[in-house]
Design an enzyme around this catalytic site. Structure first.
Site, mmCIF file in Angstrom:
data_model
loop_
_atom_site.group_PDB
_atom_site.id
_atom_site.type_symbol
_atom_site.label_atom_id
_atom_site.label_comp_id
_atom_site.label_asym_id
_atom_site.label_seq_id
_atom_site.Cartn_x
_atom_site.Cartn_y
_atom_site.Cartn_z
ATOM 1 N NE ARG A 100 -1.579 -2.442 2.756
ATOM 2 C CZ ARG A 100 -1.805 -3.717 2.406
ATOM 3 N NH1 ARG A 100 -2.951 -4.051 1.915
ATOM 4 N NH2 ARG A 100 -0.903 -4.642 2.608
ATOM 5 C CB THR A 101 3.366 2.558 2.396
ATOM 6 O OG1 THR A 101 2.556 2.063 3.462
ATOM 7 C CG2 THR A 101 3.932 3.914 2.765
ATOM 8 C CG HIS A 160 3.196 3.858 8.711
ATOM 9 N ND1 HIS A 160 3.382 4.714 7.640
ATOM 10 C CD2 HIS A 160 2.748 2.681 8.161
ATOM 11 C CE1 HIS A 160 3.068 4.091 6.522
ATOM 12 N NE2 HIS A 160 2.692 2.854 6.812
ATOM 13 C CE LYS A 219 26.798 -5.678 -6.081
ATOM 14 N NZ LYS A 219 26.882 -4.660 -7.138
ATOM 15 N NE ARG A 241 6.936 0.550 5.170
ATOM 16 C CZ ARG A 241 5.710 0.055 5.091
ATOM 17 N NH1 ARG A 241 5.532 -1.210 4.740
ATOM 18 N NH2 ARG A 241 4.653 0.793 5.358
HETATM 19 N N1 CP Z 1 -0.393 -0.087 5.976
HETATM 20 C C1 CP Z 1 0.812 -0.338 5.389
HETATM 21 O O1 CP Z 1 1.823 0.290 5.716
HETATM 22 O O2 CP Z 1 0.781 -1.297 4.420
HETATM 23 P P1 CP Z 1 2.048 -1.756 3.551
HETATM 24 O O3 CP Z 1 2.992 -2.453 4.484
HETATM 25 O O4 CP Z 1 1.491 -2.648 2.484
HETATM 26 O O5 CP Z 1 2.688 -0.515 2.992
#
Ligand code: CP
Length: 321
Positions: free
Chosen positions: A54-55, A134, A82, A104
């Protein structure tokens, strides 16, 4: 504001500005304007060291709708295998002219490190760091609650939101507690004691242990994913017992107000923290959360990189941008 690392970076006015701009972008996208030239010539890098559906996709869609060039970097297949460090990766992206990096990472604080060390001249946006935060997930959740329960305007004063399950490993829970309280909502955390972090009492949210008691009280219930991949120890006796005590199912949903909404940040463990028929029920807004993520991430990119406000967007769109 240059970076979005934590909900603590935002005042209430900043958060409402992001939500209002997202409303305007969503409205324009539904009508005539599918693509805005605002970030033409700018480069946005998706720097994902952890898996995401999603993100990553919604940041990519958001940046492209604002006409930015998008580079997708994933740890798999990169020189990280590496032994390349975060610093050298960041310096490489900087040399390629990245105006924003969306990161992320499995390490809590990775986004802060990237921003603080000034390896990057551009903006840094935290797309999830370890079990820490998040922030754009919390913003899209607040957008969804506001759209469903407040007709897209004002703050969330008077609303009560239950956040249920694996709070210990959840960056979504922490960001949501910070943002929902900033916007005036009451937050009730529901979890077994083993899945609550040390110091949760200082979060300002109520802590309860009975989901059945809490469900009639809330306007929105947010089910958290059981994050098995972060669990080295046993946090509950069996999945069946967890589901019986803390899982949402249709029978439990009868305890909710008729107007209450069911949320989940995804990905879901259907049959564990939420039953398939609850996730697909008419009170579920889980698919809407995903759709709203694009508008909210457009808003964040627009405000961080474009330096504009919702009012500018209105004026610009009227003039064809
Ligand atoms: N909600 C969320 O962060 O989903 P993803 O891990 O798919 O990005």
């Amino acid at each position: 504001m240059k970076n979005l690392l934590s909900i603590n970076d935002l005042s209430k006015a900043d958060a409402l500005e992001i939500l209002d701009t997202a409303v305007e972008l969503s409205r324009l996208s539904e009508n005539t304007v599918r693509k805005f030239p605002t970030l033409r010539g700018r480069t946005v890098v998706n720097l994902f060291f952890e898996d995401s559906t999603r993100t990553r996709i919604s940041f990519e869609a958001a940046a492209k709708r604002l006409s930015a060039d998008v580079i997708n970097f994933s740890a798999k297949g990169s020189s990280l295998s590496k032994g390349e460090s975060l610093k050298d990766t960041a310096l490489t992206l900087q040399a390629m002219g990245a105006d924003a990096v969306i990161i992320r990472h499995s390490a809590s604080g990775a986004a802060h490190q990237l921003a603080r060390q000034e390896w990057m001249k551009g903006s840094v946006i935290n797309a999830g760091d370890g079990t820490h935060e998040h922030p754009t997930q919390a913003l899209l959740d607040a957008f969804t609650i506001r759209r469903r329960l407040r007709a897209d305007s004002g703050d969330l004063t008077g609303l009560s939101v239950g956040i249920v399950g694996d709070v210990l490993h959840s960056r979504v829970a922490r960001s949501n507690v910070l943002l929902l309280q900033k916007l005036g909502a009451e937050v009730i955390l529901v979890a077994p004691p083993t899945l609550l972090p040390v110091g949760v009492d200082s979060w300002g949210a109520q802590v309860r242990y009975s989901l059945d008691d809490v469900l009639p009280l809330v306007d929105a219930v947010m089910m958290l994913r059981v994050q098995r991949e972060r669990m080295e120890d046993l946090f509950f006796p069996t999945e069946r017992e967890y589901s019986r005590n803390f899982g949402l199912n249709l029978e439990r949903m009868n305890r909710l107000k008729n107007t209450a909404i069911v949320m989940h940040p995804g990905p879901m463990n259907r049959g564990l923290e939420i039953s398939a028929d609850s996730a697909d029920s008419h009170q579920s807004v889980i698919v809407e959360q995903v759709a709203n993520g694009v508008s909210v991430r457009m808003s964040v990119l627009y405000l961080l990189l474009g330096g504009a406000t919702a009012r500018d967007l209105n004026l610009s769109s009227a003039g064809g941008m």
